[in-house]
Design a protein around this motif. Structure first.
Motif, PDB file in Angstrom:
ATOM      1  N   ASP A 273       0.818  -1.215   0.000  1.00 48.94           N
ATOM      2  CA  ASP A 273       0.000   0.000   0.000  1.00 48.94           C
ATOM      3  C   ASP A 273       0.851   1.263   0.000  1.00 48.94           C
ATOM      4  OD1 ASP A 273      -2.572  -1.253   0.127  1.00 48.94           O
ATOM      5  OD2 ASP A 273      -2.174  -1.739   2.224  1.00 48.94           O
ATOM      6  N   ILE A 274       2.122   1.146   0.378  1.00 49.17           N
ATOM      7  CA  ILE A 274       3.009   2.312   0.414  1.00 49.17           C
ATOM      8  C   ILE A 274       3.069   2.992  -0.952  1.00 49.17           C
ATOM      9  CG2 ILE A 274       5.408   3.063   0.740  1.00 49.17           C
ATOM     10  CD1 ILE A 274       5.723   0.733   2.727  1.00 49.17           C
ATOM     11  N   PHE A 275       2.954   2.195  -2.017  1.00 52.51           N
ATOM     12  CA  PHE A 275       3.084   2.718  -3.377  1.00 52.51           C
ATOM     13  C   PHE A 275       1.735   3.006  -4.038  1.00 52.51           C
ATOM     14  CE2 PHE A 275       6.391  -0.428  -2.422  1.00 52.51           C
ATOM     15  CZ  PHE A 275       7.491   0.404  -2.398  1.00 52.51           C
ATOM     16  N   SER A 276       0.656   2.897  -3.293  1.00 49.54           N
ATOM     17  CA  SER A 276      -0.678   3.065  -3.870  1.00 49.54           C
ATOM     18  C   SER A 276      -1.122   4.519  -3.818  1.00 49.54           C
ATOM     19  CB  SER A 276      -1.693   2.203  -3.109  1.00 49.54           C
ATOM     20  OG  SER A 276      -1.953   2.771  -1.828  1.00 49.54           O
ATOM     21  N   LYS A 277      -2.315   4.776  -4.346  1.00 47.46           N
ATOM     22  CA  LYS A 277      -2.901   6.112  -4.291  1.00 47.46           C
ATOM     23  C   LYS A 277      -3.752   6.304  -3.039  1.00 47.46           C
ATOM     24  CE  LYS A 277      -3.420   6.376  -9.350  1.00 47.46           C
ATOM     25  NZ  LYS A 277      -4.391   6.555 -10.460  1.00 47.46           N
ATOM     26  N   ASP A 278      -3.793   5.300  -2.195  1.00 45.99           N
ATOM     27  CA  ASP A 278      -4.792   5.265  -1.127  1.00 45.99           C
ATOM     28  C   ASP A 278      -4.322   5.772   0.224  1.00 45.99           C
ATOM     29  OD1 ASP A 278      -6.511   4.041  -2.976  1.00 45.99           O
ATOM     30  OD2 ASP A 278      -5.680   2.064  -2.515  1.00 45.99           O
ATOM     31  N   VAL A 279      -3.051   6.135   0.356  1.00 46.04           N
ATOM     32  CA  VAL A 279      -2.540   6.607   1.641  1.00 46.04           C
ATOM     33  C   VAL A 279      -1.512   7.710   1.402  1.00 46.04           C
ATOM     34  CG1 VAL A 279      -0.738   4.825   1.716  1.00 46.04           C
ATOM     35  CG2 VAL A 279      -1.550   5.854   3.861  1.00 46.04           C
ATOM     36  N   ASP A 280      -1.519   8.718   2.281  1.00 47.44           N
ATOM     37  CA  ASP A 280      -0.583   9.836   2.144  1.00 47.44           C
ATOM     38  C   ASP A 280       0.566   9.759   3.142  1.00 47.44           C
ATOM     39  OD1 ASP A 280      -2.168  11.309   0.140  1.00 47.44           O
ATOM     40  OD2 ASP A 280      -3.587  11.558   1.790  1.00 47.44           O
ATOM     41  N   VAL A 281       0.303   9.215   4.334  1.00 51.83           N
ATOM     42  CA  VAL A 281       1.305   9.104   5.389  1.00 51.83           C
ATOM     43  C   VAL A 281       1.302   7.679   5.921  1.00 51.83           C
ATOM     44  CG1 VAL A 281       2.063   9.919   7.663  1.00 51.83           C
ATOM     45  CG2 VAL A 281       0.978  11.519   6.064  1.00 51.83           C
ATOM     46  N   VAL A 282       2.457   7.026   5.889  1.00 48.36           N
ATOM     47  CA  VAL A 282       2.591   5.667   6.412  1.00 48.36           C
ATOM     48  C   VAL A 282       3.466   5.712   7.658  1.00 48.36           C
ATOM     49  CG1 VAL A 282       3.468   3.340   5.991  1.00 48.36           C
ATOM     50  CG2 VAL A 282       2.271   4.574   4.173  1.00 48.36           C
ATOM     51  N   VAL A 283       2.958   5.169   8.759  1.00 47.45           N
ATOM     52  CA  VAL A 283       3.645   5.216  10.049  1.00 47.45           C
ATOM     53  C   VAL A 283       4.170   3.836  10.417  1.00 47.45           C
ATOM     54  CG1 VAL A 283       3.379   5.662  12.522  1.00 47.45           C
ATOM     55  CG2 VAL A 283       2.225   7.132  10.852  1.00 47.45           C
ATOM     56  N   ALA A 284       5.427   3.791  10.855  1.00 48.19           N
ATOM     57  CA  ALA A 284       6.046   2.558  11.343  1.00 48.19           C
ATOM     58  C   ALA A 284       7.119   2.927  12.353  1.00 48.19           C
ATOM     59  CB  ALA A 284       6.667   1.764  10.185  1.00 48.19           C
TER      60      ALA A 284
END
Length: 345
Positions: free
Chosen positions: A219-230
């Motif tokens: 999903d990191i490379f998708s259009k569906d999320v702007d900020v990924v937290v880890a």
């Protein structure tokens, strides 16, 4: 765009290539941005001859600050913090602390930069630990991902704070009205993942952030999320995996096009497409990781940066200064529920 004067302090001695790359990038950015002032920090006997003619061209917009020491790329952060108080890295950060510079950019030792910046600048109220955030190319343009290595292990509260910082950056600098924030996990179901990730999800769900739930690696490379937290361990492994995969794909493409005379001819025909693809995926244009959560703007350039890459890092620093990212993070934290302040009193 706000064209008020922006002053950036550059750690001219840091990185694999040192002053040659930094000076070249500084000159290029001064040419393009008449509002920009740059302070190069390093050894005068090295910098002086390199920038003499450029000072004539740019006048007061280009100056240098002496620093007698250099933080080595493999030096322990604790040693750099205690024993290198006159390093180019420390002096550049001190310039931000004193107000002489609006931001610092360094290609030096990441651990030392984080430790020194945190010690000198401190964190904004409500933030326990700074986090490293960078842009990841995606179908929608790019994704903001953090933490990418500053914090190998993080509490649920800290993961939530990372989400606040990433959301503030995406909103203020990249003008995403309500950034979609996702928590990186091994599945989208609520029961998936380790306990701290599930606990962090509860904090996100109770907040005013635009939290969309768990996201997976693809999903990191998708259009569906702007900020990924880890946390920093997972984020850094993910980042290095992406970089390695990109290099492998590029190498495979080169090998296949060079295989026969016919494929070499096809390469000539496909050259415009290949050139466009290279421009879109060129990591130099995504260089510059933000050290979010500090009371000043600090940007980390890749250690092996060339002048194009380093200029990208300077550009990010300018944008963060102009859009007051530390202040935006502080204001967004104030809007959140009390858990946002856990561990920060």
């Amino acid at each position: 765009m706000n064209n008020s004067i922006v002053t950036i302090a550059l750690d001219a001695m840091g990185g694999d290539h040192g002053p040659s790359v930094v000076v070249s990038a500084a000159v290029a950015m001064l040419d393009k941005n008449p509002f920009l002032h740059i302070i190069l920090v390093g050894k005068p006997d090295v910098l002086g001859p390199m920038i003499e003619r450029h000072i004539v061209a740019f006048g007061a917009r280009l100056t240098y600050e002496p620093a007698s020491q250099l933080v080595l790329m493999d030096e322990l952060p604790s040693q750099a913090l205690r024993g290198k108080k006159d390093s180019s890295m420390r002096v550049a950060i001190n310039l931000v602390k004193s107000g002489r510079a609006d931001a610092c950019v360094s290609a030096g030792n990441t651990g030392a930069l984080m430790a020194t910046a945190r010690f000198v600048l401190k964190t904004v109220p409500g933030i326990d630990r700074p986090a490293i955030c960078a842009l990841i190319p995606s179908h929608g343009g790019h994704t903001h991902m953090l933490d990418l290595g500053a914090n190998a292990d993080s509490t649920p509260e800290q993961l939530f704070q990372f989400g606040v910082m990433g959301s503030a950056l995406a909103n203020s600098v990249y003008h995403i009205q309500t950034p979609r924030v996702g928590l990186l996990n091994i599945g989208e179901e609520e029961i998936k993942g380790i306990e701290k990730v599930r606990e962090a999800a509860k904090l996100f769900s109770a907040s005013h952030l635009n939290y969309i739930g768990f996201v997976e690696g693809d999903d990191i490379f998708s259009k569906d999320v702007d900020v990924v937290v880890a946390d920093g361990f997972v984020g850094n492994v993910s980042l290095k995996t992406m970089e390695g995969l990109a290099k492998m794909i590029i190498q495979y493409i080169r090998e296949e096009f060079r295989r026969t005379a016919f494929t070499k001819l096809l390469a000539i025909v496909a050259l415009p497409v290949l050139s466009a693809l290279k421009r879109r995926l060129d990591p130099r244009h995504y260089n510059g990781a933000s050290l979010l959560g500090l009371r000043g703007v600090v940007v980390k350039s890749h250690g092996s940066s060339d002048s194009v890459s380093y200029a990208s890092a300077i550009r990010i620093a300018i944008l963060e200064v102009q859009n007051q990212v530390p202040q935006r993070i502080s204001r967004l934290l104030e809007q959140q529920f009390p858990q946002a302040q856990v561990g920060s009193e």
